[in-house]
Design an enzyme around this catalytic site. Structure first.
Site: not given
Length: 498
Positions: A79, A159, A183
């Site tokens: 990420k 997210s 998330s």
């Protein structure tokens, strides 16, 4: 940044199925080809922001396998709020487009030492979805809008949206996401994969763009529970720069015992009030409960209502800690080339205002502005104590003790909604029980349990703090007992089953 080349369109149909790979070097090249065909061409998922140089990554994979390292050259997408030495770390924002620190976050250093290969960076909800109440999950100014592989007009949630979509699409063996509240688990559930939010402290947060020192953690997103346990083992570890990681109970190998663990006689609490108001989700969840019972679990129905004081207190934690922790992070990064380097939340607010056309076309920065004015430390400390007490001792610990259960289960989320940049997200807040574990820092595992109209939904397993290994074992046992047929990505727009 690598320039991607698209696969021939004639090969597109062959890339739709998730492939089985043969060797580490071949895995890397095939996965990068798959990213080119499905992320940059074809359905254009926008899950991957940047990827590794093919020859270099393939050589790393072969070397790790030859050395007998635990992950043996398996590929991992990261990420884009986690620093890796070879790529910029943007958190999805143009303010950090040139944030090349040349640092590996400790969790990435651990990954490489264990034989994992960083294949690239994944898109995310900008600033991990903490900028605005009106945001659309999966959108960032750097990466655009991530699409769900199961239905490309549908949302990817949370997210860690790019990480969830990338694993579902078969772009890498695994991905790393981060979670403050939902998330990892929401995008994992909605994209039909396994996601594990570990107890806060198992994994270092150093050199990870922060929101909350109380709640933030990184964790694995994978195709199976065992893979999640393998990746957790690789990235976990103490870090002198992160006090939360010091002096806590750990397991040397979180994959140990997963294949043998039995649910026979294990008491599991079923959070009846958190199943939600959708009968289709309830039907899929009831089938998962039947599977658990057939595996020998003793199910205990629980009716429970949250103490609503937790929500304001938790939000106060996030606002206060965001201003402090993001400032600490920004002051730690080197000067960026090609523009001023932001050093505070106020600098980010000013950047967004100055670049409103690219940064704020779709939604504002209302939460940033609230956080900048949340400066009362006494009120924050009171809110933090209240929220931790309610989430831990008065909710999760109390439920485990009063009902004599080792785990709690609930649906993770409902099915993916249609992405809507104009109106923002469409969460069904009646489904799920993830917030207490997020606020208290307890483990939360989501495992695919089936689908609603072809859209994946997951089942959540919760355990006490530091019971990460036990939660993973329970999830693996459910995975073996699961009878539902799981959907496969269509890489097309959603349409009703005929």
């Amino acid at each position: 940044m690598t320039i991607r080349k698209s696969a021939p369109l004639a090969a597109f149909s062959l890339l739709l199925a998730i492939p089985a790979f043969a060797s580490p070097g071949q895995d890397v090249l095939a996965q990068l080809e798959r990213i080119a065909a499905l992320d940059d061409d074809g359905p254009r998922l926008n899950a991957v922001i940047v990827q590794a140089e093919p020859d270099k990554a393939a050589a790393e994979a072969r070397a790790a396998a030859a050395a007998g390292l635990p992950l043996r050259g398996r590929t991992v997408l990261v990420k884009d709020n986690i620093e890796t030495r070879e790529f910029a770390t943007t958190a999805g924002s143009l303010a950090l487009a040139n944030n090349v620190t040349r640092r590996d976050a400790p969790l990435i250093a651990n990954l490489r030492a264990a034989g994992g290969v960083v294949l690239g960076k994944t898109n995310l909800s900008e600033w991990a979805n903490i900028r605005s109440d009106d945001s659309t999950s999966g959108w960032s100014a750097v990466g655009g809008l991530t699409k769900n592989p199961h239905a490309i007009d549908r949302n990817t949630c949370g997210s860690s949206s790019g990480s969830g979509a990338a694993v579902a699409a078969g772009f890498a063996w695994a991905a790393i996401g981060t979670e403050t509240n939902g998330s990892i688990t929401c995008p994992a559930s909605i994209n039909g994969i396994v996601g594990f939010k570990p107890s806060v402290g198992l994994v270092s947060r150093t050199h990870v763009v922060p929101i909350s020192s109380t709640q933030d953690t990184a964790g694995p997103m994978t195709q199976s529970v065992k893979d999640a346990a393998m990746l957790l083992t690789a990235i976990a570890g103490e870090d002198p720069a992160d006090a939360a990681t010091l002096g806590i109970p750990r397991v040397a190998d979180y994959a140990t015992g997963l294949d043998e663990f039995s649910l026979d006689g294990v008491r599991i609490g079923v959070m009846r009030g958190q199943i939600g108001n959708r009968e289709d989700v309830k039907a899929v969840f009831e089938r998962s409960l039947d599977d658990l019972e057939r595996a020998g679990a003793v199910l205990v129905d629980i009716e429970f209502a949250m103490n609503n004081a937790i929500w304001d207190d938790s939000f106060t934690i996030l606002l206060f800690e965001l201003r402090e922790t993001i400032g600490e992070y920004l002051r730690s990064i080197p000067e960026m080339e090609g523009g001023e380097t932001p050093r505070s939340l106020a600098d980010l607010i000013a950047f967004n205002t100055a670049n409103a056309d690219s940064e704020m076309r779709w939604f504002d920065q209302g939460i940033f502005e609230q956080a900048e004015s949340t400066t009362d430390r006494e009120a924050y400390e009171k809110a933090r104590a209240n929220a931790l007490r309610i989430a831990g001792p008065e909710t999760l610990d109390k439920l485990f003790a009063e009902h004599g259960v080792q785990f709690l289960v609930a649906p993770t989320r409902g099915p993916a909604w249609v992405s809507d940049l104009v109106n923002g997200d469409h969460f069904n807040g009646s489904i799920g029980f993830g917030s207490p574990a997020a606020i208290a820092g307890y483990p939360h595992l989501t495992v695919p349990m089936g689908a609603v109209e072809g859209l994946p939904v997951g089942i959540s397993f919760f355990g006490a703090k530091w019971e990460d290994h036990a939660v993973l074992k329970a999830g693996a046992a459910y995975e073996r007992a699961r009878t539902a047929t799981l959907p496969t990505p269509s890489f097309k727009r959603w349409k009703p089953a005929e």
